[in-house]
Design a protein around this motif. Structure first.
Motif, short mmCIF file in Angstrom:
data_model
loop_
_atom_site.label_atom_id
_atom_site.label_comp_id
_atom_site.label_asym_id
_atom_site.label_seq_id
_atom_site.Cartn_x
_atom_site.Cartn_y
_atom_site.Cartn_z
N LEU A 269 0.82 -1.16 -0.03
CA LEU A 269 0.14 0.16 0.02
C LEU A 269 0.86 1.27 -0.18
N ALA A 270 2.04 1.14 0.82
CA ALA A 270 2.90 2.30 0.81
C ALA A 270 3.57 2.89 -0.54
N MET A 271 3.34 1.66 -1.49
CA MET A 271 3.97 1.91 -2.99
C MET A 271 3.07 1.81 -3.88
N ILE A 272 1.57 2.09 -3.28
CA ILE A 272 0.60 1.90 -4.40
C ILE A 272 0.58 2.54 -5.69
N GLN A 273 0.38 1.87 -6.90
CA GLN A 273 0.46 2.33 -8.33
C GLN A 273 -1.28 2.62 -8.46
N PRO A 274 -1.69 3.75 -8.17
CA PRO A 274 -3.42 3.88 -8.49
C PRO A 274 -3.68 3.32 -9.83
N THR A 275 -4.81 2.69 -9.70
CA THR A 275 -5.59 2.32 -11.05
C THR A 275 -6.32 3.45 -11.64
N ILE A 276 -6.75 4.22 -10.85
CA ILE A 276 -7.68 5.40 -11.42
C ILE A 276 -6.97 6.56 -11.81
N GLU A 277 -7.68 7.11 -12.93
CA GLU A 277 -6.96 8.29 -13.73
C GLU A 277 -6.25 9.21 -12.95
N GLY A 278 -5.33 9.65 -13.08
CA GLY A 278 -4.75 11.04 -12.65
C GLY A 278 -4.32 11.25 -10.89
N TRP A 279 -4.60 10.01 -10.39
CA TRP A 279 -4.01 10.01 -8.90
C TRP A 279 -2.49 9.57 -8.87
N LYS A 280 -1.82 10.15 -8.09
CA LYS A 280 -0.59 9.82 -7.83
C LYS A 280 -0.07 9.41 -6.56
N ALA A 281 0.87 8.63 -6.12
CA ALA A 281 1.28 8.16 -5.10
C ALA A 281 2.74 8.41 -4.57
N PHE A 491 -8.82 -8.37 1.92
CA PHE A 491 -8.71 -9.70 1.92
C PHE A 491 -9.76 -10.69 2.08
N ARG A 492 -11.21 -10.31 1.35
CA ARG A 492 -12.09 -11.21 1.52
C ARG A 492 -12.13 -12.34 0.63
N LYS A 493 -12.53 -13.40 1.09
CA LYS A 493 -12.35 -14.78 0.11
C LYS A 493 -13.91 -15.13 -0.26
N SER A 494 -13.92 -15.75 -1.53
CA SER A 494 -15.13 -16.34 -1.67
C SER A 494 -15.27 -17.90 -0.97
N PRO A 495 -16.40 -18.49 -0.98
CA PRO A 495 -16.28 -19.90 -0.35
C PRO A 495 -15.44 -20.91 -0.92
N GLU A 496 -14.98 -20.66 -1.93
CA GLU A 496 -14.00 -21.61 -2.56
C GLU A 496 -12.34 -21.19 -2.17
N GLY A 497 -12.54 -19.96 -1.57
CA GLY A 497 -11.27 -19.68 -1.04
C GLY A 497 -10.34 -18.52 -1.92
N LYS A 498 -11.13 -18.05 -2.96
CA LYS A 498 -10.36 -16.97 -3.84
C LYS A 498 -10.70 -15.72 -3.15
N PHE A 499 -9.51 -14.78 -3.40
CA PHE A 499 -9.71 -13.44 -3.22
C PHE A 499 -10.85 -12.83 -3.92
N ILE A 500 -11.73 -11.98 -3.61
CA ILE A 500 -12.74 -11.51 -4.40
C ILE A 500 -12.61 -9.98 -4.85
N TRP A 501 -11.60 -9.30 -3.99
CA TRP A 501 -11.35 -8.07 -4.25
C TRP A 501 -9.86 -8.29 -5.07
N PRO A 502 -9.75 -7.27 -5.95
CA PRO A 502 -8.38 -7.51 -6.78
C PRO A 502 -7.25 -6.69 -6.03
N GLY A 503 -7.45 -5.72 -5.14
CA GLY A 503 -6.41 -5.21 -4.08
C GLY A 503 -5.35 -4.54 -5.10
N PHE A 504 -4.28 -4.41 -4.39
CA PHE A 504 -2.96 -3.64 -5.06
C PHE A 504 -3.41 -2.28 -5.62
N GLY A 505 -3.08 -2.14 -6.68
CA GLY A 505 -3.59 -0.67 -7.32
C GLY A 505 -5.00 -0.29 -7.08
N ASP A 506 -6.00 -1.47 -7.23
CA ASP A 506 -7.32 -1.12 -7.02
C ASP A 506 -7.64 -0.64 -5.83
N ASN A 507 -6.75 -0.78 -4.58
CA ASN A 507 -7.14 -0.24 -3.61
C ASN A 507 -7.11 1.31 -3.44
#
Ligand code: OXD
Ligand code: MN
Length: 595
Positions: A269-281, A491-507
């Motif tokens: 998170l400290a080194m996030i690369q935002p996936t939304i337009e125009g935002w810089k970290a 870190f939410r997971k589906s019943p099958e154990g897969k992360f449901i939020w893409p995380g990283f830049g999408d945070n």
């Protein structure tokens, strides 16, 4: 002594320690590159370090297989009265602990060099900086401290004749007999390891481990455990938080400090690369924040460290390109795998697995092996200045003004993606009840849910109930200048154990909502647990994910939260009468809102 030391207390302390531990030599570190290169060369020659030709001036160390992470079970907060340490800390009376450890220290540096490392936590010219002196018998520690802290003669000069410092005594606990061959990673068995803190004396004694937070005493021992107790006494805060600057397309800057437990993505998170337009970290820190109220009444944060001691496995150009760029050179790797072309590798790195490697235990490894090639807590130590998005203001002496505080952890279910506290008191409640699944950053079981208030369970240097009160006191002083408080769960997971939020830049989508909440621009609905965004309140442009997953991430499962309440009740019960009434009040309000 290679340089003049005017500080009498320092000279005396080093003399006393040397008398006890009986080293062959005493060496005062000057923090120079020449010193670093020489010690590294010695480590290579004695087989403790392997040069990594693909990464200039970088080296791999393999630890003893028993010494791979922090040891919370052997970590002590020692006050005369057990109550002062509180229910979340291990405690032994200082007299008893010192007597035991003094015997362990007696002669423990025989056959070794005693290194004296003068270091500053925080830029030397910062009013928030504090000085420590680490004594160690480990070259690995000296080299890591060079990267992680500001080491050098300037620190000794700043100390002058009567400046104060935190004495940090460390030994790997493996004296050498005459003619005995040294081990590449000397350490003591578990029952002889002690990571001890004496907060009433601002004193640290660590014995038996050479790994990370057990041995690099500026980090967890000083900058969190001892500093948290100092901060309580002196009216500031020492927190397990990353520090990040976000700049909106309009050029407005927001400073964020976020607390997550170890190995829960602070560095990402400290080194996030935002996936939304125009935002810089921009990165300011990835692990620790020291914060104090500035002349304008706002909360200012500095990063007391000067390097990253990050978890390798899972770090890749996909998950954290800026970390990958930071460790291209001048980096110490610990417990990673070694590839045949002389580079390092860990699970989760980009590209295919190597066909063959040497694993972290020094054995041949092929992809069919069931054991990982790198230890799950394999680490990189890299200079913060090498991060391509390090903020130009990361060493500003006065720090940066914090707008947003975030708490969170790993929760596979229940806790939504993001929500906001109703006010400071509610935010303190959220911090105090934070919970997370345990990770490999500590020696112990992995994946168990535990309460980890403010991500400080292993790092709070006094009774956690008093620490909660300190948060209320800081809020009272900050008043309407207090940062806004949010809670997240990537870190939410589906019943099958897969992360449901893409995380990283999408945070960045959650972060943007927070910034807009600070400015009173984004919408939110009032729920039992706090203000929550609805889908339309979040910038989801370009995000491709199933609608039902998104709905689940933004839903409040009231039934589930009702089941959570008794677990908070029983967690709070551990603190007895000492728990601030304001937290009980918050719990009552939550129960009411849940109906
Ligand atoms: C760390 C940890 O090393 O939290 O930062 O374990
Ligand atoms: Mn940490």
């Amino acid at each position: 002594m290679q340089y003049e030391v005017k500080n009498k207390r320092l000279a005396e302390w080093v003399r006393e320690v040397a008398e006890l531990v009986q080293p062959d030599d005493v060496y005062w570190c000057d923090g120079s590159k020449e010193e670093y290169d020489r010690l590294m060369q010695e480590a290579v020659e004695m087989g403790a370090a392997t040069p990594l030709p693909k990464r200039p001036n970088s080296f791999l160390f393999r630890s003893d297989p028993s010494d791979v992470a922090r040891v919370e079970a052997r970590t002590y907060i020692s006050y005369p009265d057990k109550e002062q340490a509180g229910p979340t800390n291990n405690w032994i009376h200082p007299d008893e602990l010192k007597a035991t450890m003094r015997e362990l220290y007696r002669g423990c540096m025989k056959g070794r060099t005693l290194y004296v490392i003068p270091f500053s936590m925080g830029p030397l010219d910062s009013p928030m900086a504090r000085i420590g002196i680490e004594i160690t018998d480990s070259r690995y520690v000296v080299c890591n401290m060079h990267i992680m802290t500001r080491v050098g003669t300037k620190v000794v000069e700043k100390l002058g004749e009567d400046g104060t410092f935190v004495p940090c005594l460390h030994s790997v606990g493996a004296p050498l007999e005459e003619g005995q061959q040294d081990d590449p990673w000397p350490c003591a068995p578990m029952e002889k390891k002690y990571i001890s803190h004496f907060p009433e004396e601002d004193l640290i004694w660590s014995f038996g481990s050479g790994y990370g937070g057990n041995a690099l005493l500026g980090k967890k021992c000083f900058a969190l455990r001892i500093a948290s107790a100092m901060a309580k006494r002196q009216g500031w805060m020492a927190e397990h938080m990353l520090i990040l600057r976000l700049t909106s397309p309009e050029g407005r800057q927001y400073h964020i400090a976020a607390a997550f437990p170890s190995a829960c993505g602070k560095t990402n998170l400290a080194m996030i690369q935002p996936t939304i337009e125009g935002w810089k970290a921009e990165t300011i820190g990835d692990d620790i924040a020291w914060m104090q109220i500035g002349p304008d009444g706002r909360l200012y944060a500095i990063n007391p460290e000067s390097g990253f001691f990050g978890v390798g496995p899972g770090t890749s150009y996909d998950s954290n390109p800026m970390a990958m760029e930071s460790l291209k050179e001048n980096t110490i790797m610990t417990n990673t795998a070694l590839t045949d072309d002389g580079d390092i590798w860990w699970e989760g790195m980009d590209g295919p697995k190597p066909d063959h490697a040497i694993d972290w235990k020094g054995r041949h490894w092929t992809p069919d092996k069931t054991e990982p090639a790198a230890h799950p807590n394999a680490r990189f130590t890299a200079p913060a200045s090498q991060c391509p998005i390090i903020s130009p203001d990361w060493e500003k002496p006065e720090g940066v003004p914090i707008d947003i505080l975030i708490f969170g952890g790993r929760r596979a279910s229940l806790v939504p993606l993001v929500f906001q506290s109703y006010d400071w008191d509610h935010g303190v409640f959220l911090g105090s009840t934070a919970s997370s699944e345990t990770t490999a950053a500590n020696i112990g079981s992995v994946g168990n849910l535990r309460r980890d208030p403010f991500a400080m369970t292993p790092f709070c240097g006094y009774n956690m109930a008093d620490y909660f009160q300190h948060w209320f006191d800081m809020g009272d002083r900050l008043g309407d200048k207090a940062p806004h408080i949010f809670y997240v769960n990537w870190f939410r997971k589906s019943p099958e154990g897969k992360f449901i939020w893409p995380g990283f830049g999408d945070n960045s989508r959650a972060l943007k909502w927070m910034c807009e909440r600070v400015d009173g621009k984004a919408g939110a609905r009032e729920t039992a647990i706090g203000y929550m965004p609805s889908e339309e309140d979040l910038d989801l442009t370009g995000l491709d994910m199933p609608a039902e997953d998104l709905a689940e991430l933004l839903e409040v499962d009231e039934e589930g939260w009702r089941a959570e309440v008794p677990t908070i009740d029983s967690f709070y019960a551990d603190f007895g009468e000492r728990l601030p009434e304001r937290l009980r009040e918050q719990l009552r309000k939550l129960k009411e809102r849940l109906g």
